[in-house]
Design an enzyme around this catalytic site. Structure first.
Site, PDB file in Angstrom:
ATOM      1  N   TRP A 156       0.817  -1.218   0.000  1.00 43.71           N
ATOM      2  CA  TRP A 156       0.000   0.000   0.000  1.00 43.71           C
ATOM      3  C   TRP A 156       0.849   1.266   0.000  1.00 43.71           C
ATOM      4  O   TRP A 156       0.324   2.369  -0.177  1.00 43.71           O
ATOM      5  CB  TRP A 156      -0.913   0.026   1.216  1.00 43.71           C
ATOM      6  CG  TRP A 156      -0.206  -0.193   2.522  1.00 43.71           C
ATOM      7  CD1 TRP A 156      -0.092  -1.365   3.207  1.00 43.71           C
ATOM      8  CD2 TRP A 156       0.514   0.784   3.292  1.00 43.71           C
ATOM      9  NE1 TRP A 156       0.638  -1.195   4.353  1.00 43.71           N
ATOM     10  CE2 TRP A 156       1.033   0.130   4.434  1.00 43.71           C
ATOM     11  CE3 TRP A 156       0.773   2.144   3.135  1.00 43.71           C
ATOM     12  CZ2 TRP A 156       1.787   0.772   5.401  1.00 43.71           C
ATOM     13  CZ3 TRP A 156       1.523   2.798   4.093  1.00 43.71           C
ATOM     14  CH2 TRP A 156       2.032   2.125   5.202  1.00 43.71           C
ATOM     15  N   CYS A 157       2.140   1.134   0.196  1.00 38.52           N
ATOM     16  CA  CYS A 157       3.018   2.280   0.348  1.00 38.52           C
ATOM     17  C   CYS A 157       3.380   2.892  -1.000  1.00 38.52           C
ATOM     18  O   CYS A 157       3.833   2.197  -1.914  1.00 38.52           O
ATOM     19  CB  CYS A 157       4.294   1.864   1.096  1.00 38.52           C
ATOM     20  SG  CYS A 157       5.562   3.132   1.141  1.00 38.52           S
ATOM     21  N   TYR A 158       3.215   4.203  -1.112  1.00 36.64           N
ATOM     22  CA  TYR A 158       3.528   4.904  -2.358  1.00 36.64           C
ATOM     23  C   TYR A 158       5.002   4.792  -2.695  1.00 36.64           C
ATOM     24  O   TYR A 158       5.382   4.535  -3.843  1.00 36.64           O
ATOM     25  CB  TYR A 158       3.121   6.374  -2.228  1.00 36.64           C
ATOM     26  CG  TYR A 158       3.620   7.259  -3.351  1.00 36.64           C
ATOM     27  CD1 TYR A 158       2.987   7.269  -4.591  1.00 36.64           C
ATOM     28  CD2 TYR A 158       4.740   8.073  -3.158  1.00 36.64           C
ATOM     29  CE1 TYR A 158       3.450   8.088  -5.617  1.00 36.64           C
ATOM     30  CE2 TYR A 158       5.205   8.891  -4.178  1.00 36.64           C
ATOM     31  CZ  TYR A 158       4.564   8.888  -5.404  1.00 36.64           C
ATOM     32  OH  TYR A 158       5.021   9.685  -6.419  1.00 36.64           O
TER      33      TYR A 158
END
Length: 485
Positions: free
Chosen positions: A169-171
């Site tokens: 989920w981390c950009y």
């Protein structure tokens, strides 16, 4: 010349011949009681003379110590890594100072607050300008997927194991993924894991391998760790001394960094120990990874004398954080305002204001713990401090002499659930008023006057009582004699 007879005429204390005086048992008893009363009252007067007498008043704060206020602190976080923790300052005037490093030091500690090494990261972390490849390309998985089942075997098999701990989920993890996979593929082609075996690039999904990421103190994503076989164990307390990679994240920079890791490793696959690295120059993109899960922060900051906040938080411009995994439980060893007092001055402060003892460092010794779980996730701890200045002044020979200045404060703390990454906030509200404590010493002449009054008064009262008692007895005897006649 004045004759002796004339001098005798002004004698206030004329003597009565001893033969004309009469001693009595009642007079002796009364004399003993009077002497004891004199000794007791003299002791009370001496105690009052030696006691500290002060007057307290509240006035407008007109301090001459400038517009800035110093805050000294020593705070231990057993579950917050030193890798990303930083101290920020803000106030109502719009001042925002982020990541104060010059006067702040960080030390790794374990969950029992025991230090695990020397000062952590004495220098700044390099700024990342390239977060990945600018051109989007179709990529093929080149990094090995690691899990808690195979991680230890891979770390013992290869002299250098470089692992990308990420979250889907981390950009920033998604920005790194193409360049990381491409770099892993290039390194596999140059250094075949089966034939060469000097380096391997892997990846760990921290949403799947929660325990593995927690074991390696991963709190920000992505985190690139470098594990060196044979040299990653420190003799001091047996802690791992892995490295964290903070360099650029494009493919070219990553490949260049991986080449430096392989440079000093023998090509023979069976030689797994690294050569001496003492002649290597320091690489700012590589720094020791945290050896423990906790961090102790100590130092001081200067803030303006207006309402504001001191914030301790995990922050990074190139990493993301899972709020549910950040625990800001902490123990406060020191949190005080103003200049630090010497032991002698502190004793003087306590002597003059014993009722204020402990308020200059109200939070010291306090522990604020948040147990991790679904109910207690995303908890921010806030402290509300109301600060008032106390000025102690002593008077000597009708002149005022300032002894010292101290800041007292009251503290109220609360746990707040938040949708953002948990932090610790110290909300500071300086008071526009100050407490003025003035010492008023008693004069020695006043003490002597009171002692004389005690001696003369007790002697006189005892004489009056003796006279009354003696005359009463005489009257009783006369009455009895009259009845007998």
């Amino acid at each position: 010349m004045i004759s002796s007879s004339r001098l005798k005429s002004v004698d206030f204390y004329r003597k009565i011949p001893r033969d004309l005086t009469e001693a009595s048992l009642s007079g002796a008893g009364l004399s003993i009681v009077a002497a004891l009363a004199m000794v007791f009252l003299f002791g009370m007067e001496l105690s009052s003379y030696l006691a500290v007498n002060t007057t307290t008043s509240v006035i407008v704060d007109r301090s001459s110590d400038g517009e800035f206020l110093r805050i000294d602190f020593n705070i231990s976080f057993p579950a917050l890594s030193c890798e990303f923790v930083q101290v920020d300052v803000s106030d109502v005037l719009g001042t925002n100072r982020l990541n104060i490093r010059k006067t702040v030091r960080k030390y790794s500690i374990d969950r029992n607050f025991v230090p695990t090494g020397s000062e952590f990261h004495p220098g700044p972390i390099p700024t990342v300008n390239k977060y990945g490849d600018d051109v989007e390309e179709d990529h093929v998985d080149g990094a090995f997927s690691l899990s808690s089942r195979n991680f230890d075997s891979f770390s013992h098999q290869y002299p250098v194991l470089v692992v990308n701990f990420y979250a889907p989920w981390c950009y920033w993890s998604n920005r790194l993924k193409p360049s990381w996979e491409k770099t892993a593929k290039i390194m596999r082609e140059r250094y075949d894991p089966e034939m060469d075996g000097r380096i391997l690039l892997g990846k760990v999904d921290c949403t799947e391998e929660v325990d593995l990421c927690r074991r390696h103190h991963i709190q920000g994503y992505p985190s690139i760790r470098v594990f060196r076989k044979g040299s990653d164990i420190k003799e001091n307390q047996g802690h791992h001394d892995h490295e964290s990679y903070y360099g650029e994240r494009d493919t070219e920079s990553l490949v260049a960094a991986m080449e430096t890791y392989v440079a000093n490793i023998p090509k023979e696959a069976h030689v797994l120990a690294l050569e001496d690295k003492s002649n290597k120059t320091a690489d700012p993109a590589k720094r020791p990874a945290p050896m423990a899960s906790g961090c102790r922060i100590e130092g001081f900051v200067r803030v303006k004398r207006v309402p504001g906040s001191v914030i301790v938080a995990a922050r990074s411009g190139s990493h993301s954080f899972d709020p549910s995994q950040i625990n800001v439980s902490h123990y406060v060893t020191q949190f005080s305002f103003g200049k630090r007092l010497s032991p002698r001055m502190l004793d003087e402060f306590i002597r003059l204001t014993p009722y204020l003892r402990g308020y200059h460092d109200r939070l010291a010794g306090q522990s604020y713990t948040v147990k991790h779980g679904e109910v207690n996730a995303n908890v921010t701890i806030e402290h509300y401090l109301q600060v008032v200045k106390t000025e102690l002044v002593t008077q000597r020979s009708s002149k005022e002499l300032k002894v010292l200045e101290e800041y007292e404060y009251t503290a109220h703390s609360s746990l707040v659930h938040s949708l953002y990454v948990p932090v610790v906030k110290f909300h500071i509200e300086p008071s526009p008023m100050q407490v003025l404590v003035t010492e008023v010493p008693r004069s020695f002449s006043h003490f002597i006057t009171n002692v004389c009054a005690i001696i003369g008064g007790v002697f006189t009262v005892a004489g009056i009582l003796d006279s009354i008692f003696h005359n009463t007895l005489r009257m009783v005897k006369k009455v009895e004699l009259g009845k007998n006649i």
